[in-house]
Scaffold this active site. Structure first.
Site, PDB file in Angstrom:
ATOM      1  N   SER A  37      39.742  43.423  42.316  1.00 31.66           N
ATOM      2  CA  SER A  37      40.882  43.856  43.123  1.00 31.66           C
ATOM      3  C   SER A  37      40.998  43.121  44.453  1.00 31.66           C
ATOM      4  CB  SER A  37      40.803  45.360  43.391  1.00 31.66           C
ATOM      5  OG  SER A  37      39.577  45.696  44.025  1.00 31.66           O
ATOM      6  N   ASP A 320      42.331  50.688  52.691  1.00 34.99           N
ATOM      7  CA  ASP A 320      41.974  51.969  52.092  1.00 34.99           C
ATOM      8  C   ASP A 320      40.453  52.103  52.178  1.00 34.99           C
ATOM      9  OD1 ASP A 320      40.981  50.338  50.055  1.00 34.99           O
ATOM     10  OD2 ASP A 320      42.628  50.767  48.676  1.00 34.99           O
ATOM     11  N   HIS A 323      39.233  48.360  50.266  1.00 36.47           N
ATOM     12  CA  HIS A 323      39.817  47.027  50.357  1.00 36.47           C
ATOM     13  C   HIS A 323      40.164  46.612  51.784  1.00 36.47           C
ATOM     14  CE1 HIS A 323      40.811  48.637  46.288  1.00 36.47           C
ATOM     15  NE2 HIS A 323      40.279  47.466  45.949  1.00 36.47           N
TER      16      HIS A 323
END
Length: 362
Positions: A37, A320, A323
């Protein structure tokens, strides 16, 4: 202002003054991205998974402010590196890449993906590293159609930059979740790191056989300092046991780079020390908070849909609970491309990697 905060701001100013866009033709003809991600730019959007970022407030600072599938408020490391390499566009995700655009590269990264096939499986589907390499085989077939044959396709790939940033989910969404995955019951941290590197090594050898000759391997950052770990352990200090486990992996990855460079003299692999680059996280605790309001249920720790993020996003390291923000991505990418400290890359940074004359003309 604290001493640590002053140091952080000084580093930001120095790195942000580096020129981001490179004029003229790209420094490499093509650029391929494998990972999770931290590099995903849309491959998870249509998957049956909770690991998605195709909703607001993700993407609030990206172009027209719409989410794209990037797990941050704006650009990620893959994007900033494309700019530094001189591309006038971002590399498309495999999910939507088509036609001749694949000649300049493809992004295969997938949120929640790991080196191990099972990492992140509790979140749903994900394109783990083995499947990303299978997707790369599809791209090679398409390149062969465009360039005439597979030999020409692999010669083209010899000239490209490849980056691989994976392994975080093998800890966050595997080893550090003993209630879901058995790995921490089966392996000590050292044994687990060894098992991961052994599997990773096989994948990298496959990548070499498929034509990769200039490869940057991104190590793992200080996972013990991310907001999710601090919340889990109810602490404001980085979790030492987690960071110690991460360092086991990084140390073995750095050694793997030496092995690969010895065994494949016609290629060059380099290690990007994200642990060192992210070390500021452990010293500026005020920046360890997420910028967005996060979900308390699955997918726990990701941004809550539709909520307004923090106003001063340029001073936050995390968007968040997992990340980085765009500013953190930019700082890290600049240091990976042009090492700010000798410890940032081994044996050389990406700028010198792509200038390394290792591909034979034969």
């Amino acid at each position: 202002m604290t001493c640590c905060a002053k140091i952080f701001l000084t580093i930001c100013l120095v790195l942000l003054n580096l020129k981001t866009l490179v004029e003229g033709a790209p420094q490499v003809p093509c650029y391929f991205i494998f990972g999770d991600s931290l590099l995903d730019n849309g491959n998870n959007n249509d998957l049956h998974t909770k690991a998605k970022a195709n909703y607001a407030p993700y993407g609030v600072d990206f172009r027209d402010g719409r989410p794209t599938g990037r797990f941050t408020n704006g650009r990620n490391t893959a994007d900033f590196l494309a700019e530094l390499l001189g591309f006038d566009h971002y590399i498309p995700p495999f999910a939507s890449a088509e036609g001749s655009e694949i000649l300049e590269g493809v992004n295969y990264a997938s949120g929640s993906a790991g080196i191990r096939n099972d990492s992140g499986s509790h979140l749903g589907d994900r394109i783990y590293l083995g499947r990303q390499l299978e997707n790369h085989q599809v791209t090679i077939s398409r390149l062969a159609n465009l360039l005439g044959n597979t030999t020409s396709a692999k010669k083209h790939l010899n000239k490209c930059l490849f980056i691989v940033g994976i392994g975080s989910n093998d800890y966050i969404n595997n080893y550090l979740l003993p209630e879901i995955y058995p790995s921490s019951h089966l392996y000590t941290p050292t044994q687990y790191a060894t098992a991961l590197i052994d599997q990773y090594s096989q994948h990298l050898r496959t990548l070499y056989e498929d034509g990769a000759r200039k490869v940057a391997l991104f190590g793992l950052g200080q996972i013990g300092c991310i907001p999710a770990e601090l919340q889990k352990h109810n602490t404001r200090r980085c979790v030492g046991s987690t960071n110690n486990a991460i360092q086991q992996f990084n140390s073995k990855l750095k050694s793997l780079v030496d092995d690969l460079n010895t065994n494949y003299p016609d290629a060059k692999f380099t290690y990007i020390n994200m642990y060192s680059i992210s070390s500021i996280i452990g010293t500026v605790s005020v920046l360890n908070r997420p910028c967005c309001k996060v979900l308390e249920t699955m997918p726990e720790g990701q941004c809550a849909p539709g909520e307004t993020p923090c106003l001063f996003r340029g001073i936050y390291l995390f968007y968040d609970n997992f990340h980085p923000t765009e500013i953190a991505n930019r700082i890290a990418t600049n240091r990976a491309y042009n090492a700010f400290l000798p410890s940032d890359a081994y044996p050389l940074d990406i700028h010198h990697l792509i200038k390394n004359n290792i591909v034979s003309d034969e």
